[in-house]
Design an enzyme around this catalytic site. Structure first.
Site, PDB file in Angstrom:
ATOM      1  N   ASP A 177      -1.783   1.652  -2.104  1.00 29.38           N
ATOM      2  CA  ASP A 177      -2.921   2.310  -2.738  1.00 29.38           C
ATOM      3  C   ASP A 177      -3.189   1.553  -4.032  1.00 29.38           C
ATOM      4  OD1 ASP A 177      -4.676   3.885  -4.173  1.00 29.38           O
ATOM      5  OD2 ASP A 177      -3.479   5.718  -4.067  1.00 29.38           O
ATOM      6  N   TRP A 202      -0.550  10.547  -7.659  1.00 29.10           N
ATOM      7  CA  TRP A 202      -1.260  10.185  -6.425  1.00 29.10           C
ATOM      8  C   TRP A 202      -0.306   9.824  -5.302  1.00 29.10           C
ATOM      9  CZ3 TRP A 202      -5.415  12.532  -6.944  1.00 29.10           C
ATOM     10  CH2 TRP A 202      -6.066  12.597  -8.183  1.00 29.10           C
ATOM     11  N   LYS A 215     -13.078   2.747 -10.001  1.00 26.29           N
ATOM     12  CA  LYS A 215     -12.371   2.176 -11.148  1.00 26.29           C
ATOM     13  C   LYS A 215     -12.924   0.778 -11.451  1.00 26.29           C
ATOM     14  CE  LYS A 215      -9.261   5.551 -10.553  1.00 26.29           C
ATOM     15  NZ  LYS A 215      -9.062   6.703 -11.413  1.00 26.29           N
TER      16      LYS A 215
END
Length: 353
Positions: free
Chosen positions: A168, A101, A192
């Site tokens: 992030d 990511w 999540k």
């Protein structure tokens, strides 16, 4: 029988949250209307949005001067929104590359300006967090990814910088205590620890915005979304509502300090079994292991068929490893009960027998 859900995302949510969300889809606030039918501008939903934003500030212990947004497009859109809003024309940014990511975030940011990747663990398949790096000083901001879902690593400390610090936190937000005021911008996909896929949490320090010298398209401009209270366009009503319920569940549990203890216990149990059991080996470097995503492999691939049969019969779901790592990945987000971890450990011990 309810499965033991180790999915990496979209992932497990608290049972009481799912029940309340299901009720709201049928009849919200006794309106005899569904949550997903009502106007996002109605008082009933405006109260949901305000409550969700208030809970974020409370749980993260944020002072005045931060805005909380619920946007769309996932963390993947934030890869572009971050440089749009923080990278000055002809400016530079510094990025840590610790996984898939952050690699994607770097790719998007390079479209906007000069990017200095000052630390990377790509040389060893992202199985560790870089140490002893030099943080660049000639940059508009530093970007890092707190937890690497695919590889099972997690930052224990963050870069020290006089520039803006961006993180992030998609896969470990609300899971452990941190000084969240060290960050100028935090973003996280909901799917999540917070809610279903479809909304993205953004927490941004107001004073850092509007200083790039560039023209920003409205949908990518944090200031536009702040001014419109996350309703510049129609918000993702259901994901925001479920996120609010999950944040309230976490607050009622005792907040981040309470869930951190539970998360540490779950991780300690599973890592101890991986290290003890000769049939398994951990993927991530021990000092960098994630509390959220436990990655491990079989020491002998010929055991795969037997182990897959054991965990399937135990009602375990979602532990197949990501294709870039292979093996297994047990994602142990906030809502995963300790009992599920014990069931997985029992399955591992059954293979050993």
């Amino acid at each position: 029988m309810k499965k033991h859900n180790f999915s990496a995302g979209p992932c497990i949510l608290p049972q009481e949250v799912l029940k309340k969300a299901a009720d709201a889809v049928l009849n919200f606030n006794n309106l005899n209307l569904s949550l997903i039918e009502i106007s996002h501008r109605s008082k009933d939903f405006v109260d949901v949005m305000e409550n969700a934003r208030s809970l974020v500030k409370e749980l993260l212990n944020l002072p005045e001067g931060y805005s909380v947004l619920f946007l769309q497009g996932g963390a993947s859109l934030e890869f572009l929104m971050t440089p749009y809003n923080l990278l000055k024309v002809n400016g530079k940014a510094g990025y840590m590359n610790t996984g898939t990511w952050s690699t994607a975030a770097i790719k998007e940011a390079k479209m906007m300006g000069e990017i200095n990747v000052f630390a990377s663990s790509e040389d060893k398949g992202f199985n560790y967090i870089p140490k002893n790096y030099t943080v660049p000083t000639d940059v508009d901001y530093i970007h890092c990814t707190s937890n690497n879902t695919i590889y099972g690593t997690q930052l224990k400390t963050f870069p020290k910088t006089d520039s803006l610090l961006v993180c992030d936190m998609s896969s470990d937000i609300f899971s452990r205590q941190l000084d969240f005021t060290q960050f100028d911008l935090i973003y996280a996909g909901a799917q999540k620890n917070m809610g279903p896929a479809g909304t993205t949490l953004v927490v941004v320090k107001d004073e850092i915005l509007g200083k790039t010298g560039r023209t920003i398209p409205s949908m990518l401009d944090y200031q536009v979304h702040i001014k419109k209270d996350s309703m510049y366009n129609t918000p993702a009503v259901f994901p925001v509502y479920v996120s609010m319920l999950t944040l309230q569940w976490l607050k009622d549990l005792g907040g981040i300090s309470a869930i951190e203890k539970i998360n540490e216990e779950k991780a300690a149990l599973l890592y101890a079994e991986i290290d003890r059991n000769p049939h398994f080996v951990g993927y991530a470097a021990k000092e960098d292991r994630s509390l959220m995503n436990v990655t491990f492999n079989l020491t002998n691939e010929s055991d795969k068929e037997a182990f897959d049969k054991i965990w399937n019969e135990a009602g375990i779901s979602g532990i197949k490893g990501h294709r870039s790592v292979g093996g297994y990945r047990a994602s142990m987000y906030n809502a995963l009960p300790l009992e599920s971890v014990k069931v997985l450990i029992k399955a591992m011990q059954q293979l050993e027998k």
